[in-house]
Structures are given as C-alpha cells and as structure tokens.
Design an enzyme around this catalytic site. Structure first.
Site, PDB file in Angstrom:
ATOM      1  CG  ASP A 236      -2.063  -0.982   1.079  1.00  0.00           C
ATOM      2  OD1 ASP A 236      -2.301  -1.452  -0.050  1.00  0.00           O
ATOM      3  OD2 ASP A 236      -2.697  -1.298   2.103  1.00  0.00           O
TER       4      ASP A 236
ATOM      5  NE  ARG B 259       0.205   2.532  13.535  1.00  0.00           N
ATOM      6  CZ  ARG B 259       0.976   1.524  13.104  1.00  0.00           C
ATOM      7  NH1 ARG B 259       2.289   1.629  13.113  1.00  0.00           N
ATOM      8  NH2 ARG B 259       0.434   0.407  12.670  1.00  0.00           N
TER       9      ARG B 259
ATOM     10  CG  ASP C 112      -2.809   1.776  13.376  1.00  0.00           C
ATOM     11  OD1 ASP C 112      -2.725   2.045  14.593  1.00  0.00           O
ATOM     12  OD2 ASP C 112      -2.518   0.674  12.906  1.00  0.00           O
TER      13      ASP C 112
ATOM     14  CB  SER D 287      -3.410  -7.090   8.256  1.00  0.00           C
ATOM     15  OG  SER D 287      -2.914  -5.828   8.642  1.00  0.00           O
TER      16      SER D 287
END
Ligand code: ARG
Length: 412
Positions: free
Chosen positions: A15, A95, A124, A175
């Site tokens: 991605d 994050r 996220d 994932s």
C-alpha cells in the site's frame, strides 16, 4: 491548494509503495518517504531503497528504537498498559512516534502535507491524524488508501503497470504490525472469532504446550522502569529485546482478543508480546509491594484511563499529559527486584524484594515476633461498621422493601 511536497509514512509494503506514485500522479507533489525502525526486525536499508525505486525523491530511515523504548514504552509500563485488560498497545504506542518524525521531516523539508497508508476501518488513521493535528495543525493529511479509491486490486495493477519492485505474490493472508513491544495479526482465518489461530500466525512465541524446562529471570526496577536482567544493567530497548527472546521461547505473551475499535467495530486480533507481558506482570507485582494502598487503588483507574486515551489516538492531549505527571510521581520508589518464572506460556512472579518495600514482616507475621496490637482492631472494626449499622437500623424501622438489606422477617 495542493502541496508541492508530501512526507509519507513508509512501511515498504504494497500500500505505501503504491502510494508514492499514486500521490505523485494525482497531486503533482514530490513524495519524501520516512521509515522508522521501532524494532520490527525488517531489513530497513532494503525498504529505504525500495521507496526510491518506487519514485520517492528522498527516502529517510530513522533508527527510533531507543526513542520508542524511552519515550513511549517506559510511560506505558508505568501505566501497566493494557487495553481491555489484555492488549499492551504495541501499535497504538508506535503511531505518535512515527507522527512526530513525519512532522519533523515535513518542517525540515518545507512540506505542506503528510500521508499514511491506513484504511478507514482501523484505529491507526485516527492515531496518525490526531497526533499530526496536535503537533502541526497547519499540515494537510493525505490518506490515499482510505480517501482516493486505492483498493488492493488497483494497487497490484499499479505495481504491474509501472514495474515497481514490490513483492505482491507471496503476500501473507494476515495483516501484520510489529515492533519491539510485540506483534499484531489480523485478517484471514482470524476474522472468524471461533476459529483457533493456526500455529503459523505465531512468529515470536514457541508453542506453549511443548514440554520444556522452566526458566527464571530476575528483573531489576528503578522508579517504575526495568533497568537490569539477571543483575546485568541494560538500556530499556536492549532489555526488552532480550526478554522477547527469553520469554518467547516459553510461549509467553500470546493474546487472543475480540477488540473494541474506536470506529465502533469489534475485531478479532491475535498478539504476541513476550517481553511486554513479562514486564507488566513484574511491574504490577512490584507496585503491590511498594505503593501505599490508596495510591495503588487510585492508580488502577488512572492506568485504565491512560490506556484508553492512547488506544483512542490521544497521545498528545491534555488529559494524557496530566496523567503522565501523576504516573511519574506515583512511580517514585517502585524499585527493587522481581523473580519471574517463564513456563508453559505463562510469566509467573515467584518472588519480589525492594529497599522501598512497604511490607512489614513484624506487622504481617503470626509468629512470636508479631508487633501488631490486635487489641486496637476491635474498636477499629466497630467504628468502621458504624455507618452501615445505623443505616441498617433505619431500614428495619421503616421496613423499606426496596433497600432489601435486612433479612426478611419470618413468614407470617
Ligand atoms: N488493533 C490493534 C490496534 O489498533 C493493532 C492494529 C495493527 N495493525 C495491523 N495492520 N495489524 O492497536
């Protein structure tokens, strides 16, 4: 207004690799890639090169392992961090660190926007954008996967059309997000909450059902933070790295959780956090030895609130900052040593000691050295129970059936 430069949080995956060319084509901006090493154990030099091959004008690698440990994992440990009493927040903690570096690079390079590769269904996106908004409210945020129709199929077509050096074929059904604090897996067969996670999901923990001899580790703490393993002083990042291997070898730290995401979805997540689970058990136990009772009781509610704030993307927020001040103060004297036995998937505290211990043998003992004056207990109990005794008397007098406290009278 479209920005002329965009700083992208780059992971090296499909991605974010596609996002480089996608953003460049659609906005005409130059894309600067930033990858942070938070201990995910991947070849980040290859990842750095891949960003350039995918069209980034610059590609930056940040070794953030110590920063992650000292600025993010340390306060988390002091807060006994567990969302829903079980998830040590590994992704949520990384994050705000990545956001901080995106903003730093954006300032250094005069970029007008930052970008991430999150979907619209997860936490996220919230964590990145709320953090960026707090640190640099003037920066725009681009989210191509969420906002501009970059589906997986289109991403693969884009890779093939442009001949980008991105591995798409051997893509795992899961994932994954991983760092020093653990590994998160979702998707694939895990989306059925009834299905047992296949053994292949686990990469950092041995099968806990395999018989093996127990191990014992001695963890030293100073002011709420681990500072040594088996008497060897270690920086926090190195200590966590070693303990991941040591506890992972006994299958410690597997967590299977139906999780409440901020966006309202319940999702099934599987985590492996060997060091986190071991350190949290040891830290909590040392608190029981060194924290005064009222402070300990109150701290439980602060701990829980702290975890919720961080899960919900509010790392940079006034309540979180104020709670950090409380946690730092409360952690003074949470110092000493904890023995933890690692065996069969569990980290069991088997002993603890501290120069700041509040455990008083002469008060606790039932043997001849007892100094506790039991004669004082009678009056204490009488006065402690006085309000409820007075209340119960009134209930009996008024015969209020709603209160339901007094045992019912004998049947008429
Ligand atoms: N559910 C966890 C969280 O929100 C982990 C998310 C990790 N992302 C992933 N791609 N597995 O913190």
């Amino acid at each position: 207004m479209t920005p002329s430069r965009v700083v992208l949080a780059y992971s090296g995956g499909l991605d974010t690799s596609v996002a480089i060319g996608w953003i460049a084509e659609r906005t005409g901006a130059e894309v600067i890639a930033v990858a942070a090493d938070v201990g995910q154990g991947e070849d980040l030099t290859a990842i750095r090169a891949r960003a350039l091959a995918c069209g980034a004008v610059e590609s930056h690698l940040v070794d953030a392992r110590s920063e992650f440990a000292d600025d993010f994992l340390a306060p988390a440990l002091r807060a006994n961090v567990l969302y829903q009493d079980r998830y040590p927040l590994l992704s949520a903690l990384s994050r705000p660190l990545i956001a901080r570096h995106l903003v730093r690079v954006a300032r250094e390079k005069g970029a007008g926007a930052v970008a991430h590769g999150c979907t619209g269904k997860g936490n996220d996106q919230v964590r990145f954008e709320v953090a960026v908004g707090a640190l640099a409210p003037d920066l725009a945020v681009l989210a191509p996967v969420r906002d501009s129709g970059m589906t997986r199929d289109k991403a693969i077509a884009f890779v093939e059309e442009k001949g980008l050096p991105v591995p798409v074929t051997r893509s795992s059904p899961y994932s994954i997000d991983q760092n020093l604090w653990g590994r998160a897996a979702e998707c694939g067969v895990l989306e059925d909450p009834w299905a047992q996670p296949p053994e292949e999901v686990f990469q950092h923990t041995a099968d806990p059902t395999t018989p093996r001899q127990p191990d014992e580790v001695l963890i030293g703490f100073a002011d709420g933070l681990p500072v040594s393993l088996d008497g060897r002083p270690l920086p926090l990042a190195a200590l966590i790295g070693e303990l991941n291997v040591r506890a992972g070898a006994h299958g410690v730290g597997r967590i299977d959780l139906v999780e409440d995401r901020l966006v309202g979805i319940k999702s099934r997540e599987v985590y492996e956090c060997p060091a986190a689970v071991t350190l949290l058990a040891a830290h909590r136990d040392l608190e029981d030895l060194t924290l005064e009772r009222d402070l300990a009781r109150f701290k439980r509610s602060v701990d829980q609130r702290w975890a919720e704030l961080v899960y919900d993307g509010l790392w940079f927020s006034p309540l979180k900052r104020a709670l950090d001040a409380f946690l730092a103060d409360a952690s003074r004297n949470v110092s000493g040593e904890v023995r933890v036995r690692l065996h069969g998937g569990t980290a069991q505290v088997v002993g603890r000691r501290s120069p700041a211990s509040l455990y008083d043998f002469s008060l606790a003992t039932y043997d001849a050295h007892d100094t506790f004056d039991q004669g004082l207990a009678k009056g204490f109990v009488d006065l402690w129970g006085l309000p409820t005794k007075v209340w119960a008397g009134r209930e009996a007098r008024l015969g209020d059936p709603l209160a339901g406290a007094a045992p019912s009278a004998s049947p008429a």
